[in-house]
Design a protein around this motif. Structure first.
Motif, short mmCIF file in Angstrom:
data_model
loop_
_atom_site.label_atom_id
_atom_site.label_comp_id
_atom_site.label_asym_id
_atom_site.label_seq_id
_atom_site.Cartn_x
_atom_site.Cartn_y
_atom_site.Cartn_z
N VAL A 183 16.40 85.42 26.25
CA VAL A 183 15.45 85.72 25.18
C VAL A 183 15.91 86.87 24.29
O VAL A 183 15.11 87.55 23.68
CB VAL A 183 14.05 86.02 25.74
N SER A 184 17.18 87.12 24.22
CA SER A 184 17.67 88.19 23.34
C SER A 184 17.38 87.84 21.89
O SER A 184 17.34 86.68 21.50
CB SER A 184 19.18 88.36 23.54
N SER A 185 17.16 88.87 21.09
CA SER A 185 16.96 88.67 19.65
C SER A 185 18.32 88.61 18.97
O SER A 185 19.23 89.38 19.29
CB SER A 185 16.13 89.83 19.07
N GLU A 186 18.47 87.69 18.04
CA GLU A 186 19.75 87.45 17.39
C GLU A 186 19.83 88.14 16.03
O GLU A 186 18.85 88.16 15.27
CB GLU A 186 19.98 85.95 17.22
N ILE A 187 21.00 88.68 15.72
CA ILE A 187 21.27 89.28 14.42
C ILE A 187 22.18 88.31 13.66
O ILE A 187 23.32 88.08 14.08
CB ILE A 187 21.95 90.65 14.57
N ILE A 188 21.67 87.76 12.57
CA ILE A 188 22.38 86.71 11.84
C ILE A 188 22.75 87.22 10.45
O ILE A 188 21.90 87.74 9.72
CB ILE A 188 21.53 85.44 11.76
N SER A 189 24.00 87.05 10.08
CA SER A 189 24.51 87.56 8.80
C SER A 189 24.01 86.71 7.64
O SER A 189 23.49 85.60 7.82
CB SER A 189 26.04 87.59 8.81
N SER A 190 24.24 87.21 6.43
CA SER A 190 23.81 86.48 5.23
C SER A 190 24.57 85.18 5.04
O SER A 190 24.10 84.28 4.35
CB SER A 190 23.97 87.37 3.99
N ASP A 191 25.75 85.07 5.68
CA ASP A 191 26.51 83.83 5.61
C ASP A 191 26.35 82.99 6.87
O ASP A 191 27.16 82.10 7.15
CB ASP A 191 28.00 84.11 5.34
N GLY A 192 25.28 83.26 7.64
CA GLY A 192 24.90 82.40 8.74
C GLY A 192 25.64 82.58 10.03
O GLY A 192 25.60 81.71 10.91
N VAL A 193 26.32 83.70 10.22
CA VAL A 193 27.10 83.93 11.44
C VAL A 193 26.31 84.84 12.39
O VAL A 193 25.70 85.82 11.96
CB VAL A 193 28.45 84.59 11.10
N LEU A 194 26.30 84.48 13.68
CA LEU A 194 25.68 85.33 14.68
C LEU A 194 26.54 86.57 14.89
O LEU A 194 27.64 86.49 15.44
CB LEU A 194 25.52 84.57 16.00
#
Length: 777
Positions: free
Chosen positions: A67-78
């Motif tokens: 259940v970790s929260s994900e950090i996603i870039s503006s170009d859609g990369v985790l």
């Protein structure tokens, strides 16, 4: 005649004995039912939390590892995750069959038959002292890993914990398939040495992925479930091999492999391939994660007040969409590494053989104090203090040579023999640090954030957390205030004569006399001109200009701020100067685009904070002045050495004794700032030639922009971009007659000091410790 001797005597039952036996039987039945009721009641009480907290259904449906929260870039990369533990989960389908067989044979051969608790296995464990397999099922062990954070050493309390684990095991079996439980078990286990979960363990111990593990390697890792320290293949290889072979024997016993295969596997040597990966994934991302976590958690507190809803950043599976572009982030990281790797060698060469290295102009007592402070910041020192260790014991721990001490290098982690921890501390004081932030001035979105060079060693963010003297990068605030307040133009001239009185700042080049235009003065970073301007506008106006441009750090009311005595963050500097590239409109730098919950519902959409600070004429005048820095001033290396031909408005900065090197580079669609320096201000290059901002920070900016321009169409940042110039600004400047002096519709009654070199009417201020010594490049 009847024979009386043959007459049989009838024995009557003993009523007392019968009554006693009846009571025994009754007591046995009562005891039996009491035990049944007691066990049932205990489990019922445990299920309802009467014996202490147990995981609720929501916790069981959301174990920490998933259940970790994900950090996603503006170009859609985790980019990264917020999580309680760093691990890479694998699915059941990615586990090799022989790895699962080894686990079942050693820990729970009846796993697919029982409902989470196995009485037969418990008896087997008792009779074999654990050598024939564990008593706890895999599900019970998973329940212990997930929810028994601190197993009690008290027999009674541990018994209660065990009961709660049994209850939790049954609940887990209802919620998950057998395959999911096995995968969770492998993913959750801590194999030590930073190997959290089977995927990390495969990498750390064998330099493989989980899919690539062979039977022998699988058996080795499974043997560690009993005790990852005592049976560790790196720490105790002989013991590990013995335990590995025991697992192989179990696999033979339960027909997972043949006897011949087992003998062949046991004959193989124990071979490991140690990898150090625990902190590498966070080398750069941890820096922006620190700022991101702080911002989100502050908002979550307010969100709870407003809605009553709570979210846990590490456990609730949020999706955080950030403004960073993964490609530009990588370009920024590569630029930092490319330049620092080279100048680090020059710094080591300069310090070699110096007794006080890497410090200058401090006493030995001060040097020892700096090193002592570094010792007290270490985890080892804090742990020893908590455990009651004496100062002598702590001193011995830090000054006794060890078999292996870890050192940071740009080629990777290096382990050295016969070095002390103090040697390591002194070595790392030599390491040059850097910060880089890049943002779009039109919408405030941050595209790249490099807060440091390696989080494992240097846990301090040099973008937003650190505040360092900004040197001459502060001068644009002074010039902008003068232009806005006094209506000056780029060609207006100011005296370059030494200022008589108590405060008489020096120019870095040592040249004085005559007059300089504002364009020349900023391009050459002339201290005398900056000092004259702030004495004309007043410190309050300059400070207010900085405040309007988003600077929140404390700024002392003192004329030396014109030369860069204030301690500000790179985040503030980039945000502030970006306003000049945006027509005078300040946009607060933005790191987050939106936040979604795990169902994909947007719980926050971010909008930038904006305000007009100066009009477009003042803003473009500053751009014009700062272009002079790039075209022929202190930042001209971007042309002559790095071949950048685009429009660039720049500013270099160098502080006392070269402690801080800065470069701020503005282009029409991307503004980037760079800072370089050591952790301690007393550690720095001895020469300005090596330590000035043009030599330390500017090259990083140049390498970064070279990469960005190479993919310019992708990012919307082209070398052909032009700053937007107001149509009638040339007429407003009217440099031929300086009639543009009042062209911003402002009235002023202050004396304008031009090329005469005459003194001001008011007394000069007292000098400060920082003031005169700040001689900028």
């Amino acid at each position: 005649m009847e024979n009386k001797n043959n007459t049989k005597k009838v024995t009557k039952p003993d009523k007392k004995k019968k009554s006693f036996l009846g009571r025994i039987v009754t007591l046995i039945w009562i005891g039996f039912f009491a035990v049944i009721l007691g066990i049932t009641g205990t489990f019922w009480a445990a299920s309802n939390g009467w014996l202490g907290e147990i995981p609720n259904v929501r916790d069981l449906e959301n174990p920490d590892i998933y259940v970790s929260s994900e950090i996603i870039s503006s170009d859609g990369v985790l980019l990264d995750r917020f999580e309680t533990e760093r691990r890479t989960p694998v699915d059941y389908k990615d586990l090799p069959p022989h790895l699962v067989d080894a686990l079942l044979a050693k820990e729970d051969v009846r796993f697919f038959e029982h409902p989470g608790i196995d009485a037969k296995a418990a008896m087997r464990a008792v009779t074999s002292a654990g050598e024939a397999g564990g008593g706890s099922t895999i599900t019970q062990q998973l329940a212990k890993q997930l929810y028994t954070k601190d197993p009690s050493s008290n027999v009674l309390m541990r018994g209660l914990q065990k009961i709660k684990e049994w209850v939790t095991s049954v609940q887990l079996e209802k919620l998950y398939t057998k395959e999911e439980i096995i995968a969770m078990y492998f993913n959750k286990f801590d194999f030590i040495y930073g190997a959290k979960g089977i995927e990390s363990a495969s990498k750390v111990y064998f330099n493989k992925t989980t899919k690539e593990l062979d039977v022998v390697e699988s058996a080795t890792l499974v043997s560690m479930f009993q005790n990852p320290v005592a049976f560790n293949p790196l720490k105790y290889p002989e013991v590990s091999k013995e335990k590995r072979n025991l697992v192989i024997d179990q696999m033979v016993k339960y027909n997972k492999i043949s006897s011949a295969e087992g003998d062949a596997y046991k004959a193989k040597p124990l071979v490991t391939d140690r990898q150090y990966i625990s902190a590498q994934d966070e080398t750069y991302s941890a820096y922006f994660k620190t700022a991101l976590r702080k911002e989100i958690e502050e908002w979550l507190v307010e969100y709870e007040k407003e809605t009553g809803k709570t979210y846990n950043l590490d456990k609730d599976g949020l999706k955080i969409y950030v403004t960073l572009d993964s490609r530009m982030q990588l370009m920024a990281e590569d630029a930092v590494k490319k330049h620092l790797k080279g100048i680090q060698e020059r710094f080591f060469a300069e310090q070699r053989g110096r007794k006080m290295a890497p410090f200058y102009n401090i006493t030995e007592t001060k040097r020892n104090s700096l090193l002592d402070q570094a010792v007290k910041r270490t985890d080892l020192y804090k742990m020893m203090k908590e455990n009651g260790s004496s100062d002598e014991q702590i001193n011995s721990a830090f000054n006794t040579p060890r078999d292996s001490v870890k050192f940071f290098t740009w080629e990777g982690i290096k382990y050295m023999k016969d070095q002390t921890l103090m040697d390591s501390i002194i070595y790392h004081k030599h390491i040059l640090q850097a910060g880089l932030m890049s943002m779009d001035p039109k919408d405030g979105t941050i595209k790249a954030w490099v807060g440091g060079i390696n989080w494992d060693y240097f846990k301090y963010d040099h973008v937003k957390q650190a505040r360092r003297q900004v040197g001459s990068t502060f001068k644009p605030f002074v010039f902008a205030t003068a232009i806005n307040q006094l209506g000056l133009t780029p060609c207006h001239t100011i005296s370059n004569d030494r200022i008589p009185g108590k405060w008489s700042p020096r120019n870095a080049n040592g040249r004085y006399g005559g007059s300089q235009s504002l364009r020349t003065a900023l391009a050459q970073s002339t201290n005398v001109v900056a000092a004259r301007l702030i004495m004309q506008t007043g410190e309050e106006a300059v400070i207010q200009m900085a405040r309007d441009l988003g600077v929140e750090s404390p700024i002392t009311k003192d004329p030396t701020i014109a030369l860069g005595s204030a301690d500000l963050s790179l985040y503030e500097m980039v945000g502030a100067l970006s306003a000049f590239a945006n027509g005078g409109i300040y946009i607060k730098p933005q790191l987050i685009l939106r936040i979604e919950d795990k169902q994909g519902k947007v719980i926050r959409d971010y909008t930038p904070t904006t305000r007009e600070v100066v009009n477009e004429y003042v803003a473009y005048t500053m751009i014009d002045l700062m272009k002079g820095v790039s075209d022929g001033g202190t930042g001209s290396w971007i042309r002559t050495k790095y071949g950048i031909t685009s429009e660039v408005a720049g500013k270099t900065g160098t502080t006392n004794e070269n402690s801080d090197g800065w470069y701020m580079g503005l282009t029409p669609n991307l503004v980037t700032g760079v800072w370089v320096g050591n952790e301690d201000r007393a550690a720095h290059f001895g020469s300005t030639a090596n330590g000035q901002g043009a030599a330390t920070a500017l090259p990083i900016w140049a390498y970064y922009m070279q990469s960005v321009y190479a993919k310019g169409n992708t990012f919307g940042v082209l070398a052909s971009d032009k700053f937007e110039k107001p149509a009638d600004i040339d007429q407003r400047w009217d440099c031929s007659s300086l009639m543009g002096f009042h062209q911003y519709n402002q009235v002023h009654n202050n004396e304008i000091i031009e090329g005469t070199g005459e003194a001001l009417d008011h007394d000069a201020p007292e000098p400060t410790p920082n003031g005169e010594a700040i001689i900028e490049q």
